[in-house]
Design an enzyme around this catalytic site. Structure first.
Site, PDB file in Angstrom:
ATOM      1  N   GLU A   1       4.614  16.555  32.729  1.00 42.51           N
ATOM      2  CA  GLU A   1       5.914  15.917  32.591  1.00 42.51           C
ATOM      3  C   GLU A   1       6.635  16.606  31.453  1.00 42.51           C
ATOM      4  O   GLU A   1       6.089  16.704  30.354  1.00 42.51           O
ATOM      5  CB  GLU A   1       5.736  14.418  32.299  1.00 42.51           C
ATOM      6  CG  GLU A   1       6.997  13.606  32.543  1.00 42.51           C
ATOM      7  CD  GLU A   1       8.127  14.001  31.614  1.00 42.51           C
ATOM      8  OE1 GLU A   1       9.275  14.063  32.090  1.00 42.51           O
ATOM      9  OE2 GLU A   1       7.883  14.262  30.430  1.00 42.51           O
TER      10      GLU A   1
ATOM     11  N   CYS B   1      10.316   8.214  29.888  1.00 46.04           N
ATOM     12  CA  CYS B   1       9.416   8.857  30.849  1.00 46.04           C
ATOM     13  C   CYS B   1       9.353   8.116  32.169  1.00 46.04           C
ATOM     14  O   CYS B   1       9.121   6.920  32.205  1.00 46.04           O
ATOM     15  CB  CYS B   1       8.006   8.972  30.284  1.00 46.04           C
ATOM     16  SG  CYS B   1       6.909   9.823  31.428  1.00 46.04           S
TER      17      CYS B   1
ATOM     18  N   CYS C   1       4.754   8.026  33.374  1.00 43.60           N
ATOM     19  CA  CYS C   1       4.059   6.842  32.851  1.00 43.60           C
ATOM     20  C   CYS C   1       5.118   5.753  32.725  1.00 43.60           C
ATOM     21  O   CYS C   1       5.384   5.226  31.656  1.00 43.60           O
ATOM     22  CB  CYS C   1       3.412   7.135  31.505  1.00 43.60           C
ATOM     23  SG  CYS C   1       4.470   8.021  30.342  1.00 43.60           S
TER      24      CYS C   1
ATOM     25  N   HIS D   1       6.884   2.685  27.933  1.00 46.77           N
ATOM     26  CA  HIS D   1       7.854   2.457  26.855  1.00 46.77           C
ATOM     27  C   HIS D   1       8.570   1.122  27.024  1.00 46.77           C
ATOM     28  O   HIS D   1       9.009   0.525  26.044  1.00 46.77           O
ATOM     29  CB  HIS D   1       8.836   3.615  26.773  1.00 46.77           C
ATOM     30  CG  HIS D   1       8.174   4.890  26.367  1.00 46.77           C
ATOM     31  ND1 HIS D   1       7.824   5.158  25.067  1.00 46.77           N
ATOM     32  CD2 HIS D   1       7.739   5.949  27.095  1.00 46.77           C
ATOM     33  CE1 HIS D   1       7.235   6.350  25.008  1.00 46.77           C
ATOM     34  NE2 HIS D   1       7.156   6.837  26.229  1.00 46.77           N
TER      35      HIS D   1
ATOM     36  N   ARG E   1      -1.672   8.300  28.624  1.00 41.38           N
ATOM     37  CA  ARG E   1      -1.897   9.494  27.807  1.00 41.38           C
ATOM     38  C   ARG E   1      -2.305   9.183  26.380  1.00 41.38           C
ATOM     39  O   ARG E   1      -2.528  10.103  25.593  1.00 41.38           O
ATOM     40  CB  ARG E   1      -0.647  10.370  27.842  1.00 41.38           C
ATOM     41  CG  ARG E   1      -0.458  11.011  29.206  1.00 41.38           C
ATOM     42  CD  ARG E   1       0.961  11.459  29.462  1.00 41.38           C
ATOM     43  NE  ARG E   1       1.082  11.979  30.823  1.00 41.38           N
ATOM     44  CZ  ARG E   1       1.275  11.213  31.898  1.00 41.38           C
ATOM     45  NH1 ARG E   1       1.383   9.917  31.784  1.00 41.38           N
ATOM     46  NH2 ARG E   1       1.344  11.763  33.104  1.00 41.38           N
TER      47      ARG E   1
ATOM     48  N   SER F   1       1.835  12.011  23.453  1.00 40.96           N
ATOM     49  CA  SER F   1       1.886  13.471  23.528  1.00 40.96           C
ATOM     50  C   SER F   1       2.417  14.088  22.241  1.00 40.96           C
ATOM     51  O   SER F   1       2.252  15.285  22.023  1.00 40.96           O
ATOM     52  CB  SER F   1       2.686  13.940  24.741  1.00 40.96           C
ATOM     53  OG  SER F   1       2.003  13.565  25.927  1.00 40.96           O
TER      54      SER F   1
ATOM     55  N   CYS G   1       2.840  15.046  28.376  1.00 41.10           N
ATOM     56  CA  CYS G   1       4.006  14.279  28.776  1.00 41.10           C
ATOM     57  C   CYS G   1       5.065  14.519  27.723  1.00 41.10           C
ATOM     58  O   CYS G   1       5.161  13.812  26.737  1.00 41.10           O
ATOM     59  CB  CYS G   1       3.661  12.803  28.879  1.00 41.10           C
ATOM     60  SG  CYS G   1       4.964  11.844  29.620  1.00 41.10           S
TER      61      CYS G   1
ATOM     62  N   CYS H   1       8.215  12.267  26.718  1.00 39.46           N
ATOM     63  CA  CYS H   1       7.783  11.204  25.823  1.00 39.46           C
ATOM     64  C   CYS H   1       7.665  11.705  24.398  1.00 39.46           C
ATOM     65  O   CYS H   1       7.954  10.999  23.447  1.00 39.46           O
ATOM     66  CB  CYS H   1       6.402  10.682  26.231  1.00 39.46           C
ATOM     67  SG  CYS H   1       6.452   9.616  27.653  1.00 39.46           S
TER      68      CYS H   1
END
Ligand code: SF4
Lengths: 579, 338
Positions: A13, A60, A63, A67, A486, A509, A553, A556
């Protein structure tokens, strides 16, 4: 000395660049660069805190719920806002579904092509592939005719001369070691998993109205239970469907994902001694007890804690409010702190002023001695930490979770590998698979609890008492944590006069992919790549294997506040006149 | 590699039945509200076609649009990537990385110049902030220009690529609220910052998957975009508001409203307008196509519509009244009265 550049790193991502220095074919140093930024934290300031989840969620779409959850929890923590047990269960079910969906798609669609040579599958014997499948599990798609069909489909595709998404892969690279039959089996499951994930995503649609980007609400879950049939999703039929979806997830994990992981790992056992990273692990914890809520960290299924230097005998406590613990460093990132970049800042006091000092595009190289990423470098007590599946499995293992110990020990025994094999690229891949099983199994419990509550007449999903700004204190602040697929994720919110005064996200990430800090300590990606031999620097498949094992990701990972200078943004919270 | 073959030869060699193929055409034609007989024309045209080259560029985005596409029921992502399109560049799905990936994009442009479809998700940062998003050391703006040149059709998917979306949402307290000067593709064309090409906008955060695949299917069959409105959105999916197709509409008309997310009204399926629903101003196909294989959509589960396909929805353009930024964009500011 040579430099190998991988940009774009695909099958992730977001936007990531890796540069690696090699000597005699071995990586001696690497740098990880996030190359895209939007400025999402800054958009929060001045808005109604109840809106934050929706904007944060757009950090994102992979996922997709994480958030949103971290945001509503942050606001609830700031406002001391309890939510009904049903809402906690709905969130757990949705987070669980996210883990299962995300990890399976990561394995088959983002990571598999590093280990599976699709073109080699054309040489497979379908009958032998069927035998292989029958030996792995009870999965019903196991006939020779089935695999012949998949192979014919692939042959037709390759024969058309248009290779599409498979064009320019490193097919035939000697680092691909699977026999053709296992390549064919994995390709069949690549396609099946695309179909399967559509079913899995339906759970979010039932409980959150849609996926990607399901809906949440501060104070509960925007989902009615046992509503009017035909006018609400979670009526009797919807609940029956949810049970089927959960069973479908568990079956695929048990019969396809887990056995495939182990079957493939057998051919890549040397990857259990490579790609470790920093050796420090952290989890914030996840899956609150329905009654205890997110504040009750002792009730979490996945425990909170930190482990340093692989020392499983000691799990250290983690406190998100302690100014000495979590900090973000920007010494190698394209930002400036007003007091200078030598010191990190705790997120409540976080400030982030973008200052792009990188090369002028188009460029060929970045300079890791200077700032070189849009990612900050988060640290825990000054140390780089790995977050994610491996950190969580290690935490569960270290705290004596029996199911985890059994599963990990049995898998390692099956592969004839020691416990230390976990600390590697292969260990990270295996940990992701094993935690998927642990979580998928757990989903049945949350579903049963929800059904029991409904049967007992408890249909509450939202607490309206504190929903409207009139009921809030003049100022408040809080941290909302979660475990994203993640890794450890938290949002810190400061509220003043009903509006957001500051908002900071420190995300998985960023922990894993961030650049060096002021002390020169590498981030986990960078540390993990050191020492990798590259068979052919023009086809650096080894870099992709280890980087993908973290499941990057990047959207993110990158975030920013206050582009126009001057530390934390001051807003006139009472009148809005300064806006 | 062998020579390219026609789509129908390819399908038959792949063992796809003619019936299954016609079924797909019928479903798509009806979703696009095409006249009778269109399915047959579509089938005939599709059958003769090669798999067209598609280049997908991702800029300031969250990958939600790609995720949404993978949830499409008909045609599925598997059949799109294996049977119907040649998806030659797509960061999330493609095998190749780094130089090999950029080479794939270059080859796709060279081999299909003038005929490929360009799909864009994410906004594009501009001006001094062009460095806020780069790929392979190149700014998004430069990559877009370079790739637009040979495109026969551009499809902007998601509210970011169509109207600026999240990256363009206001940082209220900053001097420059659109921090990175983020723009959608249409705005860049109007401002002559990139070459003008035929453009279809499929907004939504993310778009309903069927709206994306419907546009692709129409182009595959007829070589043209479907009928568009003045915001270049396909009329078939964006003419109606969500409200006009909402199952709670009857209660709206009878003034029966839910006043809390879990009250009896909410469970009875009463209208969510008093909890902030923006359905009456939101043009989208959520209530007709529904989400995730027809499973649900926001109002069916219990949250009002955010209006996520409308320009500026993050910045209270759909909120009832008052200051553009003061108060919630999505919820009432005080408890609703019965
Ligand atoms: S819930 Fe929203 S879309 Fe549905 S009838 Fe009420 S206002 Fe309209």
């Amino acid at each position: 000395m040579n430099t190998v550049v991988v940009d774009p790193v695909t099958r992730i991502e977001g936007h990531l660049r890796i540069e690696a220095q090699t000597e005699n074919g071995i990586i001696t140093a690497a740098s990880s660069t996030g190359t895209m930024v939007r400025g999402i934290e800054n958009m929060m300031i001045g808005r109604d805190p109840r809106d934050a989840w929706a904007i944060a969620q757009r950090i994102c779409g992979v996922c997709t719920l994480v958030h949103g959850i971290a945001s509503v929890r942050a606001v609830e923590s700031a406002l001391d806002y309890p939510i009904p047990p049903n809402a906690e269960l709905i969130r757990n079910l949705m987070i669980g579904a996210q883990f299962v969906h995300d990890h399976v798609m990561h394995f088959y669609h983002l990571h598999a092509l590093d280990w599976v040579d699709v073109v080699s599958a054309l040489d497979a014997d379908p009958a032998a592939t069927a035998d292989l499948q029958q030996g792995l599990s009870a999965w019903p798609n196991n006939s020779s005719a089935y695999f012949a069909d998949v192979q014919q489909r692939l042959a037709g595709f390759v024969g058309s001369g248009q290779l599409g998404i498979f064009a320019n892969g490193y097919w035939g690279h000697p680092e691909y070691r699977l026999p053709p039959e296992l390549n064919l089996l994995a390709f069949a499951h690549y396609l099946e998993a695309l179909q399967w994930q559509r079913e899995a995503a339906r759970l979010h649609a039932l409980l959150g109205g849609k996926n990607p980007h399901p809906n949440f609400v501060v104070g509960g879950a925007p989902c009615v239970l046992d509503g009017n049939a035909g006018r609400t999703a979670m009526d009797r039929n919807g609940r029956r469907l949810m049970a089927q979806i959960i069973t479908g997830m568990q079956t695929f994990v048990d019969q396809v994902y887990v056995p495939d992981t182990l079957a493939i790992a057998r051919y890549y056992k040397d990857w259990s001694a490579r790609g470790e990273g920093v050796g420090n692990f952290m989890a914030y914890g996840e899956f609150p007890d329905a009654l205890g809520g997110a504040d009750d960290t002792a009730g979490l299924f996945i425990p909170r804690g930190a482990i340093l230097n692989r020392d499983l005998s000691s799990v250290l406590p983690v406190d998100l409010d302690d100014p000495e613990q979590v900090s973000e460093d920007v010494s190698h990132a394209w930002y400036d702190y007003s007091a200078g970049n030598a010191q990190g800042l705790h997120p409540y006091d976080g400030e982030t002023r973008p200052n792009y000092t990188g090369p002028t595009p188009p460029y060929a190289h970045i300079d890791p001695q200077q700032a070189y990423s849009w990612l900050k470098s988060p640290r825990w007590q000054g140390l780089p930490m790995e977050v994610g599946p491996l950190a969580r499995v290690v935490m569960l293992y270290a705290t004596g979770h029996q199911d985890t110990r059994d599963l990990v020990d049995a898998s390692l025994a099956d592969l004839e590998l020691p416990l230390s094999a976990l600390f590697s690229t292969l260990g990270r891949v295996a940990a992701r698979t094993l935690e998927t099983k642990l979580i998928a199994d757990r989903m049945s419990d949350w579903q049963a609890q929800l059904e029991a509550n409904i049967s007992a007449g408890d249909l509450a999903t939202h607490n309206a008492d504190l929903f409207y700004p009139q009921s809030w204190p003049a100022s408040a602040r809080g941290a909302g944590y979660m475990e994203a697929p993640r890794g450890a994720l938290a949002h810190w919110v400061v509220i003043g006069d009903g509006r957001i005064a500051n908002y900071q996200c420190v995300v998985p990430s960023t922990w894993n992919a961030g650049p060096r800090d002021a002390a020169g300590q590498e981030g986990p990606y960078e540390a993990a790549l050191r020492g990798h031999p590259l068979h052919d620097p023009a086809q650096p498949i080894e870099i992709l294997r280890t980087i993908h094992s973290f499941d990057p990701c990047l959207a993110c990972a990158v975030h920013v506040a206050d582009p126009d200078g001057g530390g934390m943004i001051q807003i006139a919270t009472t009148t809005g006149a300064a806006l | 590699m062998t020579e390219r073959e026609s789509f129908i030869d390819y399908l038959s060699r792949r063992g796809i039945s003619r019936r299954g193929f016609l079924g797909f055409c019928a479903v798509t034609a009806s979703a696009l509200a095409l006249p009778m007989g269109a399915a047959r024309t579509m089938a005939a045209n599709l059958a003769a076609a090669q798999r067209p080259c598609v280049i997908w560029l991702s800029f300031q985005e969250c990958t939600g649009c790609t995720e949404s596409l993978t949830r499409a029921a008909e045609p599925t992502i598997e059949s799109l990537i294996l049977d119907q399109l040649s998806l030659d560049y797509h960061h999330t799905l493609q095998a190749a990385s780094g130089e090999a990936a950029e080479l794939a994009r270059q080859n796709a442009i060279d081999d299909n110049f003038g005929s490929y479809v360009l799909i864009v998700d994410g906004a594009v940062p501009t001006g001094e902030q062009a460095t806020w998003s780069t790929i392979a050391g190149q700014t998004n703006l430069d990559m877009l220009k370079e790739t637009l040149d040979g495109a026969a059709l551009v499809i902007a998917v998601g509210t970011c690529a169509t109207f600026g979306g999240v990256p363009a949402a206001a940082a209220i307290a900053a001097e420059r609220p659109n921090q990175s000067g983020a723009k959608g593709v249409g705005d860049l064309m109007s401002a002559s910052e990139v070459p003008e090409r035929p453009l279809v906008n499929v907004p939504g955060c993310p778009p309903v998957p069927g709206a994306m695949t419907g546009v692709i299917a129409h182009f595959l069959a007829f070589g043209t975009p479907p009928e568009l409105d003045d915001l270049r959105r396909p009329v078939a999916y964006f003419a109606d508001t969500v409200h006009q197709r909402c199952p709670r509409l009857m209660h709206f008309r009878n003034e029966r409203f839910a006043l809390a997310f879990d009250d009896e009204g909410a469970r009875n399926g009463y209208c969510l307008a008093k909890l902030g629903c923006k359905g009456p101003k939101a043009h989208n196909a959520c209530a007709t196509l529904k989400w995730n294989l027809g499973t649900s959509f926001p109002m069916l589960s219990g949250h009002g519509c955010l209006g996520c396909a409308e320009p500026g929805f993050w910045d209270r353009t759909l909120a009832p009244e008052g200051d553009r930024f003061l108060g919630s964009a999505f919820y009432p500011d005080a408890p609703p009265a019965a």
